[in-house]
Every structure is written in structure tokens, then in C-alpha cells.
Write a protein that holds these residues in place. Sequence first.
Motif, PDB file in Angstrom:
ATOM      1  N   PHE A   1      38.552  42.264  35.875  1.00 29.00           N
ATOM      2  CA  PHE A   1      38.442  41.545  37.143  1.00 29.00           C
ATOM      3  C   PHE A   1      37.411  40.439  36.930  1.00 29.00           C
ATOM      4  CE2 PHE A   1      39.664  45.852  38.146  1.00 29.00           C
ATOM      5  CZ  PHE A   1      40.489  45.779  39.252  1.00 29.00           C
ATOM      6  N   ARG A   2      37.757  39.199  37.238  1.00 32.94           N
ATOM      7  CA  ARG A   2      36.812  38.115  37.001  1.00 32.94           C
ATOM      8  C   ARG A   2      37.031  36.988  38.005  1.00 32.94           C
ATOM      9  NH1 ARG A   2      40.677  37.682  32.815  1.00 32.94           N
ATOM     10  NH2 ARG A   2      41.816  35.702  32.802  1.00 32.94           N
TER      11      ARG A   2
ATOM     12  N   CYS B   1      35.674  42.191  44.677  1.00 37.85           N
ATOM     13  CA  CYS B   1      36.818  42.453  43.787  1.00 37.85           C
ATOM     14  C   CYS B   1      37.718  43.518  44.391  1.00 37.85           C
ATOM     15  CB  CYS B   1      36.327  42.954  42.434  1.00 37.85           C
ATOM     16  SG  CYS B   1      35.574  41.728  41.411  1.00 37.85           S
TER      17      CYS B   1
ATOM     18  N   PHE C   1      34.251  43.999  34.942  1.00 38.80           N
ATOM     19  CA  PHE C   1      34.112  43.096  36.086  1.00 38.80           C
ATOM     20  C   PHE C   1      33.069  42.053  35.705  1.00 38.80           C
ATOM     21  CE2 PHE C   1      35.196  47.269  37.621  1.00 38.80           C
ATOM     22  CZ  PHE C   1      36.030  47.094  38.704  1.00 38.80           C
TER      23      PHE C   1
ATOM     24  N   THR D   1      31.715  37.662  39.711  1.00 38.49           N
ATOM     25  CA  THR D   1      32.442  37.792  40.968  1.00 38.49           C
ATOM     26  C   THR D   1      31.493  37.536  42.132  1.00 38.49           C
ATOM     27  OG1 THR D   1      32.012  40.171  41.106  1.00 38.49           O
ATOM     28  CG2 THR D   1      33.997  39.485  39.950  1.00 38.49           C
TER      29      THR D   1
ATOM     30  N   ALA E   1      31.524  44.346  43.187  1.00 36.24           N
ATOM     31  CA  ALA E   1      32.608  44.669  42.262  1.00 36.24           C
ATOM     32  C   ALA E   1      33.462  45.798  42.839  1.00 36.24           C
ATOM     33  CB  ALA E   1      32.057  45.045  40.899  1.00 36.24           C
TER      34      ALA E   1
ATOM     35  N   ILE F   1      29.975  46.018  34.372  1.00 33.97           N
ATOM     36  CA  ILE F   1      29.911  45.154  35.557  1.00 33.97           C
ATOM     37  C   ILE F   1      28.822  44.113  35.319  1.00 33.97           C
ATOM     38  CG2 ILE F   1      29.615  45.062  38.047  1.00 33.97           C
ATOM     39  CD1 ILE F   1      30.429  48.004  38.171  1.00 33.97           C
TER      40      ILE F   1
ATOM     41  N   THR G   1      27.740  40.277  39.030  1.00 40.04           N
ATOM     42  CA  THR G   1      28.272  40.331  40.394  1.00 40.04           C
ATOM     43  C   THR G   1      27.265  39.684  41.339  1.00 40.04           C
ATOM     44  OG1 THR G   1      29.527  42.332  39.937  1.00 40.04           O
ATOM     45  CG2 THR G   1      29.011  41.887  42.227  1.00 40.04           C
TER      46      THR G   1
END
Length: 252
Positions: A17-18, A24, A39, A42, A49, A65, A68
Motif C-alpha cells: 500500500f503506498r 490506507c 505500507f 501514506t 496505515a 509501515i 505514515t
Amino acid sequence: MWFSNVAGKLVVRNTTFRNFNEDCTYLEGGNIIFTNNTFYTTGVSGGEALNFKSGCVADVSYNLIYSTNTNGLKLSNAGDRTPQAHIIAYNNTLLNNGWRRPTIKGGSVWVEQSVYAELYNNLLANCRFGIKRDTKKPEDPRSVFQNTLFYSYTQLGADQFQPNAEVIGGKNDIISKTAGDNDPKFVNYPVTTATDNADFSASWDFHLQAGSPALSKGTTTFTRNHKAGIVLNGKTYSSPEPANYIGAFGTK
């Protein structure tokens, strides 16, 4: 990703996820596993995240992660759904979270509103704060915080890891008191990277070198929510076993 079904099942593995604008994920119920995901970068003015609300029974493990905007994990029982949110997060690596947010809130993990949270073996490096609670609407008293390593290359970051009414201190934690304490010794990541850095490099390697203070400091004595597994389309997906090191990655 929005998921809202207290009777539903969700398994997310090996996914990146980016560059999301805000959250997210926004999760309002279900039996859930998130494991071995990445992640990064974000959120613009806020955003997490992984954002869990009431109705979620989840295991969160072996995720990376990075950067974020606010928190890597937001754990809440908001929404008054049944069952009560019960989140077990273990062996995750969180880096540089919280520093890009224009206003101060969290910066690693946020717990609130009677969530039943269990956190084990998580590595927080250069995050803006330690694990924080909403002091007006705190977590369920059964919650467990244990075997977390906190590292900061700046003194400000180290100061904001120290337990107080808002920042949660756990059992067997390893907490930097001065800048540079307890360097996790990543294989290939410069720990002096600017805390507000938003660029992610695929060449980085967050495995641990020999001598890392995170090695052999994890606990494996807890029981995951989904040890027996979640059955989807005839296949059983079980939460991975916890590791005896802290963070998402051991030695290579």
C-alpha cells in the motif's frame, strides 16, 4: 480499503500500500488477518496505515509501515458494533511515522475507546511518539503492551518515547533514553534518515544484523485470535506464529 461487515472475513497478505491520500484501510468489523504487507508514504494531512474500529477481531503481524502521516496502527472500539474490537498486533516494524502530520497527534500506535489491544514484539524506529492512548477515552484495561523496542536517532524522538499519562509503557520494553540508544542494526537502512522523509527505497533491508538488541527479545507465549485460521473459499488462512525477536524481520 474500506471493509465493514462484522460477520465478514478478510485476509490481506504480501501486499504493498503506498501513496494513499489519507487512511490506507478503514475496518469496521470482521475476522481479519493482515500479515507480511508493506505500507509507505501514506496520508497528506492525516491518515493511518491500519485503522480498526468496533466489530473487528484481528491479527496484525510481520508488516512494515514506513512514513505514515499519523499512525501506523489506530486501534479503536468506536462505532458500538459487536463484538468489541480485539486487535493483536505482533512482530511489526514501524519507522518514521507521524512526523509529516501538520498538527501533533500520534506517531506510531494510537489506542482509544475501550479497544482490547494486545501488542507484542513491535519495533518502533524514529517514530514521532511511543504508543499513545486517548486519556479521555482509554483502552480496555485487559489490554497488553509488551516487548516493544523504541529507537530514535534524535533526542526529541527519544524524549517522546518516555512513558507518561499519554505514552504507554509496557512490560519488557527496550526504550531509547538518549539519541542513538539501542540501534536495531538494520542490514541496509541509514537510521539517521530524516524523520519526515517520504521517499521509500526498495533497496532498503530491515532484517537485523548480529548483535541487534531486538534479537531474542520477543515473546511467543500469547495466543493469536486466528491461530486456528480463517476459512475463505475453502482454504484456511492462519495467523503466523510469533517470533522470538522484535520487529517484522529477523536475521537473513
